[in-house]
Scaffold this motif. Structure first.
Motif, PDB file in Angstrom:
ATOM      1  N   VAL A 381       1.079  -1.146   0.238  1.00 41.53           N
ATOM      2  CA  VAL A 381       0.389   0.162   0.349  1.00 41.53           C
ATOM      3  C   VAL A 381       0.865   0.850  -0.259  1.00 41.53           C
ATOM      4  O   VAL A 381       1.205   1.243   0.893  1.00 41.53           O
ATOM      5  CB  VAL A 381      -1.118  -0.140   1.184  1.00 41.53           C
ATOM      6  CG1 VAL A 381      -1.791   1.083   1.130  1.00 41.53           C
ATOM      7  CG2 VAL A 381      -1.656  -1.227   0.987  1.00 41.53           C
ATOM      8  N   PHE A 382       0.648   2.344  -0.855  1.00 42.65           N
ATOM      9  CA  PHE A 382       2.153   3.473  -0.971  1.00 42.65           C
ATOM     10  C   PHE A 382       1.239   4.953  -1.001  1.00 42.65           C
ATOM     11  O   PHE A 382      -0.240   4.177  -0.161  1.00 42.65           O
ATOM     12  CB  PHE A 382       1.360   3.810  -2.525  1.00 42.65           C
ATOM     13  CG  PHE A 382       2.078   4.467  -2.433  1.00 42.65           C
ATOM     14  CD1 PHE A 382       3.778   4.967  -2.615  1.00 42.65           C
ATOM     15  CD2 PHE A 382       1.901   6.459  -2.890  1.00 42.65           C
ATOM     16  CE1 PHE A 382       5.074   6.074  -3.345  1.00 42.65           C
ATOM     17  CE2 PHE A 382       3.169   7.634  -3.172  1.00 42.65           C
ATOM     18  CZ  PHE A 382       4.218   7.475  -2.835  1.00 42.65           C
ATOM     19  N   VAL A 383       1.292   5.356   1.030  1.00 42.67           N
ATOM     20  CA  VAL A 383       1.735   6.675   1.031  1.00 42.67           C
ATOM     21  C   VAL A 383       2.092   7.522   0.843  1.00 42.67           C
ATOM     22  O   VAL A 383       3.478   6.911   0.998  1.00 42.67           O
ATOM     23  CB  VAL A 383       1.674   5.829   2.398  1.00 42.67           C
ATOM     24  CG1 VAL A 383       0.823   7.488   3.319  1.00 42.67           C
ATOM     25  CG2 VAL A 383       0.391   5.276   3.253  1.00 42.67           C
ATOM     26  N   PRO A 384       2.123   8.727   0.780  1.00 40.54           N
ATOM     27  CA  PRO A 384       3.089   9.292  -0.132  1.00 40.54           C
ATOM     28  C   PRO A 384       3.657  10.015   1.348  1.00 40.54           C
ATOM     29  O   PRO A 384       2.661  10.354   2.236  1.00 40.54           O
ATOM     30  CB  PRO A 384       1.339  10.823  -0.446  1.00 40.54           C
ATOM     31  CG  PRO A 384       0.402  10.196  -0.775  1.00 40.54           C
ATOM     32  CD  PRO A 384       0.073   9.117   0.071  1.00 40.54           C
ATOM     33  N   ALA A 385       5.077  10.991   1.101  1.00 41.25           N
ATOM     34  CA  ALA A 385       5.704  11.557   2.010  1.00 41.25           C
ATOM     35  C   ALA A 385       5.553  12.477   2.357  1.00 41.25           C
ATOM     36  O   ALA A 385       4.524  13.670   1.126  1.00 41.25           O
ATOM     37  CB  ALA A 385       7.544  10.974   1.767  1.00 41.25           C
ATOM     38  N   GLU A 386       5.150  13.262   3.617  1.00 39.54           N
ATOM     39  CA  GLU A 386       4.748  14.903   3.471  1.00 39.54           C
ATOM     40  C   GLU A 386       5.875  15.866   2.357  1.00 39.54           C
ATOM     41  O   GLU A 386       7.053  15.673   2.287  1.00 39.54           O
ATOM     42  CB  GLU A 386       5.294  15.614   4.913  1.00 39.54           C
ATOM     43  CG  GLU A 386       4.750  16.735   5.628  1.00 39.54           C
ATOM     44  CD  GLU A 386       5.089  16.713   6.703  1.00 39.54           C
ATOM     45  OE1 GLU A 386       4.271  17.860   7.064  1.00 39.54           O
ATOM     46  OE2 GLU A 386       5.090  15.656   7.519  1.00 39.54           O
ATOM     47  N   GLY A 387       5.381  16.211   1.973  1.00 41.15           N
ATOM     48  CA  GLY A 387       5.702  17.346   1.115  1.00 41.15           C
ATOM     49  C   GLY A 387       6.006  16.783  -0.119  1.00 41.15           C
ATOM     50  O   GLY A 387       7.491  17.514  -0.756  1.00 41.15           O
ATOM     51  N   ASP A 392       6.704   8.870  -7.136  1.00 44.54           N
ATOM     52  CA  ASP A 392       7.300   7.642  -5.453  1.00 44.54           C
ATOM     53  C   ASP A 392       7.595   7.813  -4.344  1.00 44.54           C
ATOM     54  O   ASP A 392       7.894   7.779  -4.199  1.00 44.54           O
ATOM     55  CB  ASP A 392       8.065   6.399  -6.977  1.00 44.54           C
ATOM     56  CG  ASP A 392       9.451   6.865  -7.801  1.00 44.54           C
ATOM     57  OD1 ASP A 392       9.576   8.480  -7.756  1.00 44.54           O
ATOM     58  OD2 ASP A 392      10.006   6.700  -7.354  1.00 44.54           O
ATOM     59  N   ASP A 393       7.780   9.133  -4.717  1.00 43.52           N
ATOM     60  CA  ASP A 393       7.706   9.946  -3.526  1.00 43.52           C
ATOM     61  C   ASP A 393       7.599   9.330  -2.097  1.00 43.52           C
ATOM     62  O   ASP A 393       6.086  10.410  -1.772  1.00 43.52           O
ATOM     63  CB  ASP A 393       8.079  11.435  -2.991  1.00 43.52           C
ATOM     64  CG  ASP A 393       8.830  11.823  -2.486  1.00 43.52           C
ATOM     65  OD1 ASP A 393       9.387  11.247  -1.386  1.00 43.52           O
ATOM     66  OD2 ASP A 393       9.083  13.505  -2.237  1.00 43.52           O
ATOM     67  N   GLY A 394       7.861   8.326  -1.110  1.00 42.36           N
ATOM     68  CA  GLY A 394       6.676   8.266  -0.580  1.00 42.36           C
ATOM     69  C   GLY A 394       7.302   6.347   0.085  1.00 42.36           C
ATOM     70  O   GLY A 394       8.152   6.271   0.317  1.00 42.36           O
TER      71      GLY A 394
END
Length: 445
Positions: A381-387, A392-394
Motif C-alpha cells: 500500500v502506497f502512502v505519499p511522503a509529507e511534501g 513514487d515519493d513515499g
C-alpha cells in the motif's frame, strides 16, 4: 485415498483462532512522523473447524496497526460479525449475509468491509462491527469490493454485478457518502467482474470469459468458457451512458492496476493478465483441487490494453513476464497517467520465493525486493511522503508472514528504492495470515 489439506488453510494462509489486542509494539528503525493513521488489511480467516469450499468463501477478519507520532500504538484483529460468521449460509438473495472478507475502505466517514456478492458491513476505527450498510436504503444490490475513489472529486465509483439480468449496475456516491447516480449498464453479460477501472473521463468495465456456470460446484459458480469473448467496455462519466465494447484477445483479470487516457485520446488499461492455463491452474489452488501448485498465482503477468473510442480499434501488449498479482499505485493518480506500480511477485519464472516488485512502465524496468525463504509479503500500500514532489515519493506498507519464526512484521519501505533496507519494521504480536486487500487510512480523513 487421503484428501490433501486445502492450500488456503495451510502455510502462510493458516487461519488464526482468536482475536487479540497488543499495545506499544516494538519498532526497528524510525517510523516516518507523517504516518499517523491506521493500516487495515482484510482477508479470509475461517473459524476453527470450518473448511470452506473456496479460498474466497472464508469468514472475514481484519487486522489493524495504529501508527502515530513515530510509535506503533497497537495491533488488533477482529472477525467481521456478520450472519455468515454465525453459520447462516449465503444464498445469493440475502445481501446482508456476507463474509465481508475482501477489502476495507474509508469513505464518507465510514469504514466499510466489502465482499462483492453482498452489501458492505460497517466497522469502527477499532474494528468493532457496527452492522450492514446500504447507503441509507439507496443501495439494493451488492457492492463491488473494488470501488474507485476519484482523487479530484472525492466521489466513490462502484458497481454491482449478477449472474442474472440486469448483469451490471453502476453507482456513484458523493464525497460525503450519498448515492447520487445509479443505472443499469447495457451490453454486459454474466461474467465474474471482480474489478473495474475509472479514468478522469470514463468508466471501464471488464467482461471476461469466466462466466456463471451451474456446473461449477466449488462454491464460486463461475468457469472459463472459450466461446465467450473477453470484452472491455468504455463508458463516458458524463453525458449519455453509452458503452463502447472492445473485443480483445481471450484473457481474464482479477485486478486492474490503473486506467488513463493517453495523449492520443485512447483509453489505456493495465493489470495482471491470466490466459486460460494460468487461470485454471490458479483456480485449482483456490479450491484445493488435485494438482494445485505452490502458490495462489500460476502465471498472471502485467499487461496493457489500448482502446481507441474514435476508431473502435483495440491493441494490447505484455509489459512483464513475472507472475504478479495484487497491483497497487499511488492512489492520487487513480484514473490519470501513472509511471510506477507495485505488486506481489510469486514463485516461478526464475523466482524461487515471494518478492515485492516495482514496475516502471515508462522504461520497462522492474525492481525486486526478495523477502527471503519462507517469508511472504502482502499487497503493498502506497502512502505519499509529507511534501512529496514525485509520483513514487513515499512509502510502501506491507505485512510479511514468516513461517520459520511463526511471526509477522509490518514493513515500511522506501517507494523510491524498494531494494533498500526497510525504513522501519514493526514487530507484530502474532503471525498474520496472508490476506487480500487493505488500505492506509490517515487520521485526518
Amino acid at each position: 485415498m487421503t484428501e490433501l489439506p486445502k492450500p488456503y488453510l495451510t502455510g502462510h494462509f493458516t487461519p488464526v483462532t482468536d482475536e487479540i489486542t497488543a499495545r506499544e509494539l516494538t519498532v526497528h528503525g524510525t517510523l516516518p512522523p507523517e504516518l499517523n493513521g491506521r493500516y487495515f488489511r482484510n482477508g479470509h480467516n475461517p473459524k476453527p473447524g470450518i473448511t470452506p469450499s473456496h479460498w474466497f468463501r472464508g469468514e472475514g477478519m481484519i487486522h489493524g496497526v495504529r501508527l502515530s507520532g513515530g510509535r506503533a500504538e497497537w495491533y488488533r484483529n477482529r472477525w467481521v460479525r456478520t450472519p455468515f460468521l454465525d453459520g447462516v449460509p449465503f444464498t445469493g438473495t440475502e445481501l446482508e449475509v456476507s463474509a465481508a472478507a475482501t477489502n476495507i475502505i474509508f469513505h464518507g466517514g465510514r469504514y466499510l468491509a466489502l465482499q462483492e456478492a453482498n452489501l458492505p458491513w460497517e466497522v469502527t476505527a477499532d474494528l468493532d462491527t457496527v452492522g450492514v450498510y446500504d447507503f441509507g436504503g439507496k443501495l439494493t444490490s451488492a457492492m463491488t469490493a473494488h470501488p474507485k475513489e476519484d482523487p479530484v472529486t472525492g466521489e466513490l465509483h462502484f458497481y454491482s454485478y449478477s449472474p442474472f439480468p440486469p448483469y451490471l449496475t453502476y453507482h456513484v456516491a458523493s464525497a460525503s457518502g450519498e448515492i447520487v447516480r445509479s443505472e443499469v449498464v447495457d451490453g454486459s453479460g454474466p461474467s465474474l467482474m471482480h474489478d473495474f477501472a475509472i479514468t478522469r473521463e470514463h468508466v471501464v468495465f471488464l467482461n471476461s470469459p469466466v462466466v456463471f456456470d451451474h456446473a461449477e460446484h466449488s462454491g464460486i459458480p463461475y468457469r472459463w468458457h472459450d466461446d465467450v469473448p473477453f470484452r472491455i467496455g468504455v463508458m463516458p462519466r458524463t453525458g449519455p451512458s453509452r458503452v463502447t465494447w472492445f473485443e480483445v484477445e481471450q484473457a481474464a483479470l482479477l485486478h486492474v492496476t490503473n486506467a488513463y487516457v493517453d495523449r492520443h485520446g485512447r483509453v489505456v488499461v493495465e493489470g495482471p493478465r491470466y490466459d486460460r492455463s494460468s487461470w485454471e491452474s490458479s483456480w485449482k489452488w483456490w479450491i484445493g483441487a488435485p494438482g494445485y501448485g505452490v502458490s495462489p498465482d500460476a502465471g498472471s503477468t502485467l499487461h496493457r490494453w489500448i482502446l481507441d473510442p474514435a476508431t473502435g480499434k483495440a491493441t494490447d501488449e505484455p509489459l512483464d513476464d513475472l507472475a504478479t498479482e495484487f497491483p497497487s499505485i499511488n492512489d492520487d493518480l487513480t484514473g490519470a497517467t501513472n509511471r510506477y506500480s507495485y505488486a506481489v511477485a510469486f514463485p516461478g519464472a526464475g523466482l524461487s520465493g515471494y518478492h515485492t516488485i516495482k514496475f516502471d512502465t515508462a522504461t520497462g524496468r522492474r525492481q525486486l525486493l526478495s523477502h527471503g525463504e519462507h517469508r511472504m509479503p502482502g499487497e503493498a500500500v502506497f502512502v505519499p511522503a509529507e511534501g512529496a514532489t514525485g509520483e513514487d515519493d513515499g512509502y510502501l506498507l506491507t505485512i510479511v508472514s514468516d513461517l520459520h519464526a511463526d511471526a509477522s512484521q509490518l514493513l515500511v519501505l522506501d517507494a523510491t528504492d524498494i531494494a533498500r533496507d526497510p525504513i522501519a519494521i514493526v514487530e507484530l504480536p502474532r503471525r498474520v495470515p496472508a490476506g487480500i486487500h487493505g488500505h492506509w487510512i490517515e487520521d485526518n480523513k
